[in-house]
Motif scaffolding. Structure first.
Motif, PDB file in Angstrom:
ATOM      1  N   GLU A   1      23.040 -98.309  -9.182  1.00 37.70           N
ATOM      2  CA  GLU A   1      22.536 -99.468  -8.749  1.00 37.70           C
ATOM      3  C   GLU A   1      21.264 -99.269  -7.952  1.00 37.70           C
ATOM      4  O   GLU A   1      20.064 -99.702  -8.381  1.00 37.70           O
ATOM      5  CB  GLU A   1      23.272-100.283  -8.132  1.00 37.70           C
TER       6      GLU A   1
ATOM      7  N   GLU B   1      24.807 -95.255  -0.862  1.00 38.78           N
ATOM      8  CA  GLU B   1      26.340 -95.521  -0.998  1.00 38.78           C
ATOM      9  C   GLU B   1      26.928 -96.264   0.085  1.00 38.78           C
ATOM     10  O   GLU B   1      28.070 -96.710   0.144  1.00 38.78           O
ATOM     11  CB  GLU B   1      26.881 -94.141  -0.826  1.00 38.78           C
TER      12      GLU B   1
ATOM     13  N   LYS C   1      31.429 -96.293  -4.601  1.00 40.87           N
ATOM     14  CA  LYS C   1      30.324 -95.377  -4.115  1.00 40.87           C
ATOM     15  C   LYS C   1      29.582 -94.776  -5.316  1.00 40.87           C
ATOM     16  O   LYS C   1      28.151 -94.846  -5.417  1.00 40.87           O
ATOM     17  CB  LYS C   1      30.496 -94.275  -3.176  1.00 40.87           C
TER      18      LYS C   1
ATOM     19  N   LYS D   1      29.217 -96.188  -8.197  1.00 41.61           N
ATOM     20  CA  LYS D   1      28.408 -96.980  -9.143  1.00 41.61           C
ATOM     21  C   LYS D   1      27.535 -97.488  -8.055  1.00 41.61           C
ATOM     22  O   LYS D   1      26.240 -98.007  -8.784  1.00 41.61           O
ATOM     23  CB  LYS D   1      29.496 -98.174  -9.003  1.00 41.61           C
ATOM     24  N   ARG D   2      27.419 -97.523  -6.707  1.00 40.21           N
ATOM     25  CA  ARG D   2      26.205 -97.889  -6.110  1.00 40.21           C
ATOM     26  C   ARG D   2      25.196 -96.849  -6.222  1.00 40.21           C
ATOM     27  O   ARG D   2      23.798 -97.337  -6.149  1.00 40.21           O
ATOM     28  CB  ARG D   2      26.697 -97.975  -4.541  1.00 40.21           C
TER      29      ARG D   2
END
Length: 357
Positions: A342, A327, A336, A338-339
């Motif tokens: 990923e 994050e 954070k 969405k990270r």
């Protein structure tokens, strides 16, 4: 309703209990399907949806109903279990014990079982009818904004995300799930205790159903899977489940002027306040914004593919419990979250697409 019947089943109906998980999986698959089902054949192509579920769909398609569901409307045990499990703090096992003792409704619990109830069950019984009422989205927002405003009075800089059914796109909510965080990590450490006292003094919280400070007790670190006890649940953050009552109503001034003992007419609401340190706030809102099966699949993916443990307090390695920070970087709590997708190598899914309950 059929799923509930399986959940309510006792040992004498072990065959029903066996199928509970399969119903949960099928419901999750259907809920996540982005199209309107038109045939049993189409349903058969979905994960976890075998011939049993295709037959139920076909019955509904041909008759407009499912006989087993219709029969439940007149099933005494099902109707009683539906009431008993609706009491906060009463699970399927306790409800079956109540039923075996002859308790069938809230009046029976009050008259015959009151002295045996836990504190949270007493509160859940007292406000049973209030808690059963759905909460309109504007009221959810009003409660959450009040919580945020009061949190900032205790310690400036708090941020908030409304999770649960609200974020998953439900038209109304059974309770209000609020995740609070602060970029200053000292603000969230042991915050929940002082905050509950302030909200009780202010009047919005009438009763505390359950609360924990497990995250602060760990020094606000993610759960270490090596040291963690089994059965800890998906959430190990500081949080409180409370009975909330709005202290304002349109005619309050006139009502109190006429009668200083006038009773607040507002319903009591179930509000869950969750406090997360900033470094893992993305994990907190991901966990509290996802359906049951989405969460299970996410934890399974982390465990089997990544060798990691995911819970709302953070991500750690299974081999030695080292924290995995996915994050870090600028941005708010949503960024954070969405990270995390990923970093996990997953396609982003909006909370409305995680509503698999």
């Amino acid at each position: 309703m059929i799923k509930k019947k399986r959940e309510y089943a006792g040992e004498e109906e072990a065959g029903y209990a066996f199928y509970t998980r399969s119903y949960e999986a099928a419901i999750a698959a259907i809920a996540a399907y982005p199209h309107t089902l038109t045939s049993a054949l189409e349903l058969l192509k979905l994960p976890h949806c075998g011939s049993r579920f295709a037959a139920l769909f076909q019955e509904w398609k041909e008759t407009g109903m499912i006989k087993e569901v219709e029969d439940l409307k007149y099933d005494e045990k099902f109707q009683a279990m539906d009431v008993l499990t609706g009491i906060f703090g009463v699970g399927d096992k306790t409800a079956r014990e109540f039923y075996a003792k002859g308790y069938r409704d809230i009046d029976d619990i009050i008259e015959y079982a009151w002295d045996s109830l836990t504190t949270e069950q007493m509160i859940g019984t007292k406000f049973y009818y209030d808690f059963q009422q759905r909460i309109p989205l504007p009221e959810v927002e009003k409660i959450a904004n009040h919580v945020l405003s009061e949190a900032r009075k205790v310690y400036p800089g708090f941020e908030m995300v409304i999770c649960g059914g609200y974020r998953k796109g439900k038209p109304d909510c059974g309770d209000v799930d609020i995740v609070l965080s602060n970029r200053d990590e000292s603000a969230t450490d042991n915050f929940i205790y002082e905050f509950l006292l302030d909200l009780k003094d202010e009047g919005s919280i009438t009763h505390v159903l359950r609360w924990t400070m497990r995250n602060s007790e760990r020094g606000q670190t993610p759960v270490n899977p090596i040291k963690a006890k089994a059965g800890g649940g998906f959430d190990t953050l500081d949080h409180a489940f409370v009975a909330w009552q709005d202290q304002d109503w349109p005619t309050k001034e006139a009502d109190l002027a006429r009668d200083p003992q006038f009773k607040n007419p507002n319903l009591h609401r179930r509000v869950d306040i969750i406090v997360s340190p900033w470094k893992t706030a993305g994990c907190a809102i991901l966990g509290w914004s996802s359906g049951t099966f989405f969460g299970r699949d996410l934890r399974s993916y982390c465990r089997k593919v990544k060798g990691w443990k995911f819970d709302t307090s953070g991500i750690t390695t299974l081999d030695d419990g080292t924290w995995v920070d996915l994050e870090k970087g600028d941005g708010d709590m949503y960024v954070k979250e969405k990270r995390l997708f990923e970093g996990l190598g997953l396609e982003w899914r909006d909370p409305t697409e995680r509503c698999t309950d």
